[in-house]
Motif scaffolding. Structure first.
Motif, mmCIF file in Angstrom:
data_model
loop_
_atom_site.group_PDB
_atom_site.id
_atom_site.type_symbol
_atom_site.label_atom_id
_atom_site.label_comp_id
_atom_site.label_asym_id
_atom_site.label_seq_id
_atom_site.Cartn_x
_atom_site.Cartn_y
_atom_site.Cartn_z
ATOM 1 N N THR A 1 83.011 37.174 14.178
ATOM 2 C CA THR A 1 83.465 38.119 15.205
ATOM 3 C C THR A 1 84.948 37.905 15.495
ATOM 4 O O THR A 1 85.630 38.801 15.949
ATOM 5 C CB THR A 1 82.704 37.916 16.525
ATOM 6 N N ASP A 2 85.432 36.674 15.234
ATOM 7 C CA ASP A 2 86.792 36.284 15.621
ATOM 8 C C ASP A 2 87.112 36.713 17.049
ATOM 9 O O ASP A 2 88.229 37.113 17.359
ATOM 10 C CB ASP A 2 87.845 36.822 14.654
ATOM 11 N N MET A 3 86.135 36.620 17.914
ATOM 12 C CA MET A 3 86.397 36.885 19.312
ATOM 13 C C MET A 3 87.551 35.978 19.768
ATOM 14 O O MET A 3 87.523 34.802 19.456
ATOM 15 C CB MET A 3 85.123 36.538 20.070
ATOM 16 N N MET B 1 95.586 31.984 27.812
ATOM 17 C CA MET B 1 94.164 31.865 28.162
ATOM 18 C C MET B 1 93.618 30.509 27.731
ATOM 19 O O MET B 1 92.943 29.816 28.501
ATOM 20 C CB MET B 1 93.365 32.991 27.489
ATOM 21 N N GLU B 2 93.911 30.113 26.497
ATOM 22 C CA GLU B 2 93.386 28.823 26.024
ATOM 23 C C GLU B 2 93.917 27.675 26.880
ATOM 24 O O GLU B 2 93.174 26.749 27.233
ATOM 25 C CB GLU B 2 93.736 28.611 24.541
ATOM 26 N N ALA B 3 95.197 27.734 27.222
ATOM 27 C CA ALA B 3 95.796 26.657 28.017
ATOM 28 C C ALA B 3 95.081 26.527 29.363
ATOM 29 O O ALA B 3 94.896 25.418 29.880
ATOM 30 C CB ALA B 3 97.289 26.930 28.234
ATOM 31 N N THR C 1 100.103 42.655 17.255
ATOM 32 C CA THR C 1 99.668 42.067 15.989
ATOM 33 C C THR C 1 99.659 40.551 16.167
ATOM 34 O O THR C 1 100.129 40.031 17.177
ATOM 35 C CB THR C 1 100.591 42.461 14.827
ATOM 36 N N LEU C 2 99.123 39.859 15.163
ATOM 37 C CA LEU C 2 98.746 38.456 15.324
ATOM 38 C C LEU C 2 99.731 37.585 16.100
ATOM 39 O O LEU C 2 99.362 36.982 17.104
ATOM 40 C CB LEU C 2 98.476 37.841 13.934
ATOM 41 N N LEU C 3 100.976 37.487 15.634
ATOM 42 C CA LEU C 3 101.853 36.455 16.193
ATOM 43 C C LEU C 3 102.236 36.746 17.644
ATOM 44 O O LEU C 3 102.267 35.834 18.481
ATOM 45 C CB LEU C 3 103.081 36.246 15.299
ATOM 46 N N ARG D 1 94.579 24.687 13.493
ATOM 47 C CA ARG D 1 94.582 26.097 13.923
ATOM 48 C C ARG D 1 94.928 27.018 12.756
ATOM 49 O O ARG D 1 94.159 27.911 12.426
ATOM 50 C CB ARG D 1 95.573 26.289 15.061
ATOM 51 N N PHE D 2 96.066 26.828 12.168
ATOM 52 C CA PHE D 2 96.472 27.426 10.897
ATOM 53 C C PHE D 2 97.752 26.739 10.475
ATOM 54 O O PHE D 2 98.384 26.048 11.275
ATOM 55 C CB PHE D 2 96.566 28.962 10.920
ATOM 56 N N ALA D 3 98.118 26.882 9.198
ATOM 57 C CA ALA D 3 99.224 26.098 8.664
ATOM 58 C C ALA D 3 100.492 26.179 9.516
ATOM 59 O O ALA D 3 101.141 25.152 9.753
ATOM 60 C CB ALA D 3 99.492 26.501 7.214
ATOM 61 N N THR E 1 89.770 26.949 9.430
ATOM 62 C CA THR E 1 91.136 27.332 9.723
ATOM 63 C C THR E 1 91.312 28.812 9.381
ATOM 64 O O THR E 1 90.358 29.482 8.981
ATOM 65 C CB THR E 1 92.138 26.438 8.964
ATOM 66 N N HIS E 2 92.518 29.316 9.604
ATOM 67 C CA HIS E 2 92.826 30.707 9.276
ATOM 68 C C HIS E 2 93.657 30.754 8.005
ATOM 69 O O HIS E 2 94.438 29.848 7.742
ATOM 70 C CB HIS E 2 93.633 31.354 10.407
ATOM 71 N N ILE E 3 93.517 31.831 7.248
ATOM 72 C CA ILE E 3 94.372 32.006 6.074
ATOM 73 C C ILE E 3 94.721 33.474 5.878
ATOM 74 O O ILE E 3 93.863 34.349 6.021
ATOM 75 C CB ILE E 3 93.703 31.449 4.786
ATOM 76 N N SER E 4 95.981 33.728 5.617
ATOM 77 C CA SER E 4 96.419 35.025 5.116
ATOM 78 C C SER E 4 95.810 36.197 5.880
ATOM 79 O O SER E 4 95.236 37.102 5.297
ATOM 80 C CB SER E 4 96.032 35.115 3.630
ATOM 81 N N GLU E 5 96.031 36.145 7.194
ATOM 82 C CA GLU E 5 95.448 37.165 8.068
ATOM 83 C C GLU E 5 96.403 38.343 8.199
ATOM 84 O O GLU E 5 95.982 39.498 8.222
ATOM 85 C CB GLU E 5 95.173 36.522 9.440
ATOM 86 N N ASN E 6 97.682 38.015 8.242
ATOM 87 C CA ASN E 6 98.677 39.004 8.641
ATOM 88 C C ASN E 6 99.951 38.758 7.817
ATOM 89 O O ASN E 6 100.284 37.615 7.514
ATOM 90 C CB ASN E 6 98.906 38.791 10.155
HETATM 91 N N1 GUN Z 1 95.664 32.399 13.793
HETATM 92 C C1 GUN Z 1 95.969 31.287 14.505
HETATM 93 N N2 GUN Z 1 95.283 31.255 15.658
HETATM 94 C C2 GUN Z 1 94.525 32.350 15.676
HETATM 95 C C3 GUN Z 1 93.575 32.870 16.610
HETATM 96 O O1 GUN Z 1 93.307 32.311 17.679
HETATM 97 N N3 GUN Z 1 92.978 34.036 16.269
HETATM 98 C C4 GUN Z 1 93.235 34.676 15.111
HETATM 99 N N4 GUN Z 1 92.602 35.810 14.850
HETATM 100 N N5 GUN Z 1 94.124 34.221 14.230
HETATM 101 C C5 GUN Z 1 94.757 33.077 14.503
#
Ligand code: GUN
Ligand code: ZN
Length: 471
Positions: A329-331, A108-110, A96-98, A213-215, A239-244
């Motif tokens: 797509t949030d690839m 990968m990003e690094a 899951t996300l975190l 990136r997100f808060a 940015t991202h919000i309230s995904e998980n």
């Molecule tokens: N929340 C913070 N970074 C990311 C990311 O790279 N992908 C997704 N889906 N959520 C994030």
């Protein structure tokens, strides 16, 4: 060269209605702008009656004709995609996300601090998304300025319309992948903005975008600094919000004085009409009301939300509140670079929302579903993929449909030859579908949405330039 496109054109008239323009000609000038749309027009008629009014001579016009079984459709707009995560597509385990961020994403990003690797990854990412008909992408890059700038350079040279954001993160990341201070983060973001301004001064094709990136990954100082930078430049924000749910809990801990997640962005000047919020799965009612009041937009990412077990975003509910929604797509949170895939998954996720607890059957049918109204039709998700996306990225006057004054961002879709005169053994590789010829246009488009892929995307143009052709 001036160009003329002839045949069937399909685009969204409104959320739940497609418009079909048959036997139509669309004229596109040298700058890539649509300057005439002529119904009941073939090549001969265009040459006789249309070219003189435009001051065109036939010798100087490139002609593209959609034949039987083909149609022109607006290019797709991917409102949320991480270019540096492209090598990880399909690799996410059961995370899951975190934990996914720490296990797969940050390493990968690094690694894209290596510019030769970044070039390889970004070139393939752009080529692949263009092949899927993505004419506009809102990209997250990495924290690295040179690699971010390279992504912008490649979008410009390969001809993809793009928003390119240097990712801002001065906490929560691993030691090896982090902006050291808020000031350094802001300076790096400014450097990347300057570079993109330099290569495309009018933002004709490529624009910078502020990208906290997100808060949880941004200090108060970084958020506030980006808010000031937004006010100063007027640039878009993503940015991202309230995904998980764990992420939402983390935000509550990190920002105890804020009413909710959306308020964190609002308090730092980052919630406005140019803000693109990805996911928006677990929003509260007054939180969504605040987003609507600020005019901020949502990138719906059903592939990612399903893959990372984040949840089901309530798209109908967001739309009912007047919030503009596009598809992402949030690839590689999503496993596919295809907006068409995101579109069909958006319909399936909406069906799950409609079913609610019923889907579990038996005695566990307690959770009420959102009901039939939650369901999104294929017409509606195609709207989100084009016109909805255009509104989300603020380009609704330039892209997302076929109108005089708009730009030619389009794809030629091939469903396979139709009609009785087609020999059985004359079949080309049009992918997963058989089209017989007796289907009406609604049925053909539905087949495309549910069974189509990049094999059906034959040609792709951005601002009139041919950027992909399937051989
Ligand atoms: N929340 C913070 N970074 C990311 C990311 O790279 N992908 C997704 N889906 N959520 C994030
Ligand atoms: Zn994302």
């Amino acid at each position: 060269r001036n160009q003329i496109f002839i045949g069937t054109f399909i685009h969204s008239k409104k959320l739940d209605e497609l418009e079909y323009l048959h036997d139509t000609a669309i004229c596109v000038d040298k700058t890539g702008k649509i300057i005439a749309i002529e119904p009941q027009c073939d090549q001969k008629k265009a040459e006789m009656s249309l070219y003189p009014t435009l001051g065109w001579s036939a010798a100087d016009v490139a002609v593209t004709i959609a034949k039987d079984g083909q149609f022109f459709f607006p290019g797709f707009i991917d409102t949320h995609v991480h270019a540096p995560q492209y090598p990880n597509v399909g690799v996410f385990g059961k995370s899951t996300l975190l934990d996914w961020l720490n296990t797969y994403t940050f390493p990968m990003e690094a690694s894209l601090s290596d510019l030769s690797k970044a070039r390889k990854v970004y070139t393939r990412c752009i080529r692949r998304t263009l092949a899927h008909g993505t004419t506009t992408a809102a990209y997250y890059a990495t924290i690295h300025v040179p690699a971010t700038n390279l992504l912008a350079d490649l979008c410009l040279s390969m001809g993809q319309r793009a928003f390119v954001g240097r990712v801002c993160m001065d906490r929560m990341g691993p030691d090896y992948y982090l902006d050291e201070t808020a000031d350094e983060a802001l300076a790096a973001s400014r450097a990347s903005i300057e570079h993109i301004r330099g290569i495309d001064p009018g933002f004709a094709l490529v624009s910078p975008i502020l990208t906290p990136r997100f808060a949880p990954a941004c200090s108060e100082g970084a958020l506030a600094g980006l808010g000031r930078l937004q006010r100063e430049t007027g640039l878009p924000v993503q940015t991202h919000i309230s995904e998980n749910r764990s992420e939402v809990g983390l935000v509550r801990e990190l920002f105890p004085r804020s009413r909710h997640y959306a308020a964190v962005y609002d308090e730092h000047g980052l919630l406005g009409p140019r803000t693109i919020l990805a996911h928006a799965v677990h929003l509260g009612d007054d939180e969504a009301d605040l987003i609507a009041a600020r005019g901020a937009k949502v990138a719906h990412c059903p592939c990612s939300n399903s893959a990372l077990t984040s949840g089901e975003a309530r798209v109908r509910w967001l739309l009912d509140k007047g919030i503009a929604v596009g598809l992402g797509t949030d690839m590689s949170g999503g496993y596919s670079p295809s907006v068409l895939e995101a579109a069909r998954l958006a319909t399936l996720v909406s069906n799950h929302l409609a079913m609610g607890g019923e889907r579990r059957g038996g005695e566990d049918a307690s959770a009420p579903g959102e009901g039939e109204r939650a369901k999104l039709s294929f017409e509606e998700v195609l709207y989100l993929a084009t016109r909805g996306g255009a509104e989300v990225v603020g380009l609704q006057d330039r892209i997302g449909g076929f109108r005089v004054g708009m730009e030619w961002d389009a794809q030629l879709v091939s469903l396979g030859a139709l009609g009785d005169d087609v020999a059985e053994d004359d079949m080309q590789d049009y992918g997963n579908m058989d089209v017989f010829g007796w289907e009406n246009w609604d049925e053909r488009v539905a087949k495309w949405v549910y069974t189509g892929d990049d094999r059906n995307t034959t040609m792709v143009w951005v601002r009139g330039r041919l950027v992909h052709e399937r051989k």
